[in-house]
Design an enzyme around this catalytic site. Structure first.
Site, PDB file in Angstrom:
ATOM      1  N   ARG A 167      13.873  24.721  74.486  1.00  0.00           N
ATOM      2  CA  ARG A 167      13.260  24.473  75.803  1.00  0.00           C
ATOM      3  C   ARG A 167      12.020  23.587  75.688  1.00  0.00           C
ATOM      4  O   ARG A 167      11.048  23.765  76.418  1.00  0.00           O
ATOM      5  CB  ARG A 167      12.908  25.770  76.528  1.00  0.00           C
ATOM      6  CG  ARG A 167      13.985  26.826  76.511  1.00  0.00           C
ATOM      7  CD  ARG A 167      15.282  26.311  77.062  1.00  0.00           C
ATOM      8  NE  ARG A 167      16.349  27.306  76.998  1.00  0.00           N
ATOM      9  CZ  ARG A 167      17.634  27.009  77.232  1.00  0.00           C
ATOM     10  NH1 ARG A 167      17.994  25.773  77.494  1.00  0.00           N
ATOM     11  NH2 ARG A 167      18.543  27.939  77.172  1.00  0.00           N
ATOM     12  N   ASN A 209      13.626  33.388  69.025  1.00  0.00           N
ATOM     13  CA  ASN A 209      14.954  33.489  68.422  1.00  0.00           C
ATOM     14  C   ASN A 209      14.789  33.066  66.967  1.00  0.00           C
ATOM     15  O   ASN A 209      14.697  31.884  66.658  1.00  0.00           O
ATOM     16  CB  ASN A 209      15.947  32.562  69.122  1.00  0.00           C
ATOM     17  CG  ASN A 209      16.191  32.994  70.554  1.00  0.00           C
ATOM     18  OD1 ASN A 209      16.392  34.179  70.830  1.00  0.00           O
ATOM     19  ND2 ASN A 209      16.148  32.048  71.478  1.00  0.00           N
ATOM     20  N   GLU A 293      19.682  39.149  74.047  1.00  0.00           N
ATOM     21  CA  GLU A 293      20.472  37.927  73.853  1.00  0.00           C
ATOM     22  C   GLU A 293      20.956  37.797  72.409  1.00  0.00           C
ATOM     23  O   GLU A 293      20.727  36.790  71.744  1.00  0.00           O
ATOM     24  CB  GLU A 293      19.668  36.701  74.291  1.00  0.00           C
ATOM     25  CG  GLU A 293      19.288  36.753  75.770  1.00  0.00           C
ATOM     26  CD  GLU A 293      18.615  35.497  76.290  1.00  0.00           C
ATOM     27  OE1 GLU A 293      17.901  34.841  75.513  1.00  0.00           O
ATOM     28  OE2 GLU A 293      18.794  35.192  77.485  1.00  0.00           O
ATOM     29  N   ARG A 326       8.816  42.064  73.040  1.00  0.00           N
ATOM     30  CA  ARG A 326       9.189  41.495  74.341  1.00  0.00           C
ATOM     31  C   ARG A 326      10.124  42.413  75.141  1.00  0.00           C
ATOM     32  O   ARG A 326      10.981  43.079  74.576  1.00  0.00           O
ATOM     33  CB  ARG A 326       9.829  40.122  74.152  1.00  0.00           C
ATOM     34  CG  ARG A 326       8.854  39.138  73.560  1.00  0.00           C
ATOM     35  CD  ARG A 326       9.504  37.804  73.285  1.00  0.00           C
ATOM     36  NE  ARG A 326       9.628  36.962  74.447  1.00  0.00           N
ATOM     37  CZ  ARG A 326      10.757  36.381  74.833  1.00  0.00           C
ATOM     38  NH1 ARG A 326      11.881  36.594  74.188  1.00  0.00           N
ATOM     39  NH2 ARG A 326      10.773  35.590  75.881  1.00  0.00           N
ATOM     40  N   LYS A 367       7.887  39.189  80.971  1.00  0.00           N
ATOM     41  CA  LYS A 367       7.963  37.946  81.750  1.00  0.00           C
ATOM     42  C   LYS A 367       7.474  38.193  83.174  1.00  0.00           C
ATOM     43  O   LYS A 367       7.669  39.284  83.713  1.00  0.00           O
ATOM     44  CB  LYS A 367       9.395  37.416  81.788  1.00  0.00           C
ATOM     45  CG  LYS A 367       9.853  36.833  80.463  1.00  0.00           C
ATOM     46  CD  LYS A 367      11.148  36.039  80.595  1.00  0.00           C
ATOM     47  CE  LYS A 367      11.583  35.575  79.204  1.00  0.00           C
ATOM     48  NZ  LYS A 367      12.738  34.667  79.212  1.00  0.00           N
ATOM     49  N   ASP A 372      14.135  35.427  84.891  1.00  0.00           N
ATOM     50  CA  ASP A 372      13.847  34.501  83.794  1.00  0.00           C
ATOM     51  C   ASP A 372      13.209  33.205  84.278  1.00  0.00           C
ATOM     52  O   ASP A 372      13.886  32.176  84.315  1.00  0.00           O
ATOM     53  CB  ASP A 372      15.154  34.211  83.033  1.00  0.00           C
ATOM     54  CG  ASP A 372      14.921  33.467  81.734  1.00  0.00           C
ATOM     55  OD1 ASP A 372      13.761  33.276  81.364  1.00  0.00           O
ATOM     56  OD2 ASP A 372      15.904  33.078  81.092  1.00  0.00           O
ATOM     57  N   GLU A 400      11.180  24.808  81.759  1.00  0.00           N
ATOM     58  CA  GLU A 400      12.629  24.978  81.606  1.00  0.00           C
ATOM     59  C   GLU A 400      13.371  24.890  82.939  1.00  0.00           C
ATOM     60  O   GLU A 400      14.323  24.130  83.077  1.00  0.00           O
ATOM     61  CB  GLU A 400      12.915  26.325  80.931  1.00  0.00           C
ATOM     62  CG  GLU A 400      14.396  26.616  80.786  1.00  0.00           C
ATOM     63  CD  GLU A 400      14.696  27.920  80.061  1.00  0.00           C
ATOM     64  OE1 GLU A 400      13.749  28.623  79.659  1.00  0.00           O
ATOM     65  OE2 GLU A 400      15.888  28.247  79.904  1.00  0.00           O
ATOM     66  N   GLU A 518      10.556  23.288  94.757  1.00  0.00           N
ATOM     67  CA  GLU A 518      11.321  24.405  95.332  1.00  0.00           C
ATOM     68  C   GLU A 518      12.157  23.926  96.514  1.00  0.00           C
ATOM     69  O   GLU A 518      13.316  24.318  96.676  1.00  0.00           O
ATOM     70  CB  GLU A 518      10.351  25.502  95.772  1.00  0.00           C
ATOM     71  CG  GLU A 518      11.050  26.704  96.369  1.00  0.00           C
ATOM     72  CD  GLU A 518      10.074  27.803  96.777  1.00  0.00           C
ATOM     73  OE1 GLU A 518       8.980  27.470  97.276  1.00  0.00           O
ATOM     74  OE2 GLU A 518      10.408  28.993  96.590  1.00  0.00           O
TER      75      GLU A 518
HETATM   76  C1  GCU Z   1      15.544  32.072  78.398  1.00  0.00           C
HETATM   77  C2  GCU Z   1      15.692  30.771  77.678  1.00  0.00           C
HETATM   78  C3  GCU Z   1      16.029  30.986  76.237  1.00  0.00           C
HETATM   79  C4  GCU Z   1      15.043  31.959  75.606  1.00  0.00           C
HETATM   80  C5  GCU Z   1      14.953  33.232  76.413  1.00  0.00           C
HETATM   81  C6  GCU Z   1      13.848  34.152  75.942  1.00  0.00           C
HETATM   82  O1  GCU Z   1      16.793  32.697  78.535  1.00  0.00           O
HETATM   83  O2  GCU Z   1      16.673  29.974  78.290  1.00  0.00           O
HETATM   84  O3  GCU Z   1      15.974  29.745  75.596  1.00  0.00           O
HETATM   85  O4  GCU Z   1      15.400  32.247  74.325  1.00  0.00           O
HETATM   86  O5  GCU Z   1      14.682  32.917  77.739  1.00  0.00           O
HETATM   87  O6  GCU Z   1      12.831  34.180  76.608  1.00  0.00           O
HETATM   88  O7  GCU Z   1      13.989  34.842  74.957  1.00  0.00           O
END
Ligand code: GCU
Length: 686
Positions: A167, A209, A293, A326, A367, A372, A400, A518
């Site tokens: 991103r 990640n 994820e 997180r 968040k 998201d 993003e 927006e």
């Molecule tokens: C969003 C984003 C991902 C990221 C994820 C996160 O989904 O598109 O690239 O890894 O948020 O915050 O972990």
């Protein structure tokens, strides 16, 4: 010129007005400074750059206060050592990272003090003083005593060791290339200056990640290089953090489990912590994306998030490190037909039952919204929900879902709304900005983090105007009570000029840009109408039949996700009563979030009298007009900004206009075809 973009808000442009320069010169020619900690050295180096740039003189830095006028830069301790006394109340009011800037006039002397309890405070005070001068603020009689509102003020980099940035929209990583850590410490230092100047005190330098290669960052082959980066940031009062892989004991250790209850796993992390701290004695700690994820986590072993986080936290306790865990946890393998599962509910459902179960060096990073980082979302109900757990608000500076630094989208107005949102956790006035600093619940930690927007592009952020988002983020972490106008004016003055026409024009462009974006993208809080994967450009059904839990539920009759208790997913009940009722009820639900909370027919009338469908058409046509107008506004200050920057911005704005048209046409055509309802004004819809 390239350099002016590279300097961002630390341009220190030479004063054209010689009277003004003269006024500041009185103090600025002589700096009285005594410490030699590396942080104070950074402050002095900055003073040198700043004064030289703005006033064209090299200040004399000495240990003397004999001159009739000077600026004193040093800690309270040194202030006392030279017999300068300040009001004891002021002294008591200065916190660990706070500072005092004060002008003092005695019989024969006229000087300015920049002081703090710690060298970090002095550094922040110095940047603040330079900012005051750059924005032409009167220093005679000045007194500013400031402490940061948030203890943790952190940037997260989603950088990978191959040099890519997840991103990222501003080139490659400034930290890595080709599976190596950069040797370009000059750039890291310049980044440290930028971050310290806005009060950032922590940085996580790799993607949440954590892939195979990045898992090794905590191994002895990489740690010396991580340490080199940490050494630079330390000089700017910034602690370095790493994102870690929960399965590291398996992947880089020789264990066959990462179970947080396993004795060998615990020992493995304890030894790992010891090793990391031997390289980086002030290492900040771990940032963890677990069971989210497809990232590994404690669920594999039937343990919960508290079990996982606490195990890591125990390993860091001896060194004062923290675990930032997180809350971005949800079912990412949903069936679109399933109307019971609601991604918006997931974080709260996972973490509320664990409130009070985390060690006090664990901080949950949440968040801003329950989904998201969409263009508009309600505030996550975990803020004000969690009471016995440290929390950090996570924002996204990298754009993003907000135009990817190709569109102008200034996010400070959005962040202000988030910070000012009343959670009612402890009655009226329990705004997010109060909740996250940890004070209301006597939490040990609190703060704000954001996914950064910087890459190795010469201007750092790809779109030069996107520098304003990083600046604004830092300023809000320091003081969320600053108004959006104040922050915006500051940034413009520091970056371009103090000329009123420039300030007024750019300020208007910035402050309206989120709303404009927006308007031509997704209506009334619905979100997600983007192309899958890269998330750029319109695609109404791009995520509609996917597994990610991201639906708008548009059919030929209506649109929106029913999240009410009465008929829907029941998400609204995660809020405290006042907000729960406000969102539950169609009449009181704020219209900009109407489709986030309710499914309504296209002919439902908004308060303006417009139907939903007409509102979609109107805002999309209007958004394009507004985008065109952004360019006109920018053109009006052509002669007043550097040509290269002028041209760069014009090019981006032209791209934005074309892309806004695409958004308008794709969205309008989709809904026209779905509903068969014509635009009342008969404009072109394909
Ligand atoms: C969003 C984003 C991902 C990221 C994820 C996160 O989904 O598109 O690239 O890894 O948020 O915050 O972990």
């Amino acid at each position: 010129d390239v350099n002016s973009s590279y300097s961002c808000w630390l341009r220190y442009k030479r004063f054209k007005d010689t009277d003004l320069a003269q006024k500041y010169l009185k103090w600025c020619s002589n700096i009285a400074a005594f410490e030699d900690t590396s942080v104070i050295q950074s402050a002095l180096s900055e003073v040198n750059i700043g004064i030289n740039g703005m006033l064209g003189v090299k200040p004399i830095i000495s240990g003397s206060i004999d001159k009739p006028s000077f600026i004193f830069i040093g800690t309270l301790e040194k202030l006392k050592a030279v017999d300068i006394s300040i009001d004891v109340n002021d002294e008591n009011d200065i916190g660990d990272e706070g500072f005092l800037i004060k002008s003092v006039k005695t019989g024969d002397k006229d000087y300015i003090i920049v002081t703090g309890k710690t060298d970090k405070g002095v550094l922040y005070g110095t940047f603040s003083l330079l900012r005051l001068i750059s924005t032409n603020t009167e220093l005679d009689g000045i007194k500013r005593l400031e402490n940061p509102s948030n203890p943790l003020r952190i940037i997260n980099h989603w950088d990978n060791i191959d040099g890519s940035v997840e991103r990222g929209y501003a080139g490659k990583s400034i930290f890595y290339a080709n599976n190596k850590i950069t040797g370009n410490l000059k750039r890291i230092r310049d980044y440290g200056r930028l971050l310290a100047s806005i009060g950032i005190n922590g940085i996580a330098i790799n993607n949440v990640n954590v892939h195979k290669m990045e898992t090794r960052l905590i191994r002895e082959d990489f740690l010396p290089y991580v340490a080199r980066i940490a050494n630079v940031f330390r000089e700017y009062g910034i602690k370095t953090y790493l994102s870690i892989n929960f399965a590291a004991p398996i992947e880089i250790g020789d264990l066959n489990t990462a179970d947080p209850f396993d004795a060998d796993v615990k020992i493995w992390w304890k030894k790992k912590a010891e090793e990391i701290y031997s390289y980086i004695p002030d290492f900040g700690g771990f940032l963890v994306k677990a069971d989210s994820e497809f990232r590994p986590g404690p669920f594999t072993y039937n343990r919960n998030h508290a079990d996982g986080a606490n195990m890591l936290a125990e390993a860091l306790v001896p060194y004062g490190g923290i675990v930032i865990w997180r809350c971005f946890v949800y079912n990412c393998l949903q069936d679109w037909r399933d109307r019971k599962t609601d991604r918006a509910k997931a974080a709260y459902d996972h973490f509320m039952p664990l409130d009070g179960m985390f060690l006090d060096n664990v901080i949950l990073q949440i968040k801003n919204g329950p989904m998201d980082f969409q263009v508009r979302e309600p505030v996550s109900p975990l803020f004000g929900g969690l009471k016995k757990t440290n929390t950090i608000l996570e924002l996204q500076v990298t754009q993003e879902y907000t135009g990817q630094q190709k569109h102008l989208c200034y996010l400070v107005p959005m962040w202000k709304e988030i910070l000012d949102f009343d959670t009612y956790a402890i009655g009226k006035g329990s705004n997010v900005k109060k909740i996250v600093n940890g004070k209301p619940f006597n939490n040990k930690y609190g703060g704000i983090a954001a996914v950064g927007n910087v890459g190795d592009d010469m201007n750092w952020t790809g779109f030069q105007l996107a520098q304003s988002n990083l600046y604004g983020f830092g300023r809000l972490c320091w003081n969320p009570d600053l108004s959006k106008e104040e922050i915006t004016d500051e940034w413009i003055k520091l970056t371009y000029s103090t000329d009123k026409a420039v300030v007024d024009t750019i300020s208007k462009m910035l402050l309206n840009s989120w709303r404009i974006y927006e308007n031509y993208t997704s209506p009334l809080g619905i979100g997600w109408m983007v192309n899958p994967n890269h998330h750029y450009g319109p695609n109404v059904d791009g995520y509609e039949y996917d597994k990610w839990g991201t639906y708008h539920r548009a059919d030929c009759k209506g649109i929106g996700v029913d999240r009410t208790v009465k008929n829907g997913t029941g998400y609204t009940k995660q809020y405290h009563k006042e907000n729960a009722e406000m969102y539950e009820n169609l009449e009181t639900c704020p219209e900009e979030l109407l489709l986030f909370f309710h499914h309504v027919p296209y002919i439902y009338k908004l308060k303006s009298g417009e139907t939903i469908i007409q509102h979609i058409y109107n805002t999309h046509f209007k958004g394009v007009e507004q985008a065109i107008n952004l360019k006109e506004q920018w053109k009006s200050i052509k002669e007043m900004v550097d040509f290269d920057i002028y041209q760069h911005v014009i090019e981006r704005l032209e791209g934005q206009i074309e892309h806004a048209k695409e958004w308008r046409d794709v969205i309008n055509s989709y809904f026209y075809r779905k509903t068969g309802i014509k635009d009342e004004l008969d404009r072109t819809i394909y």
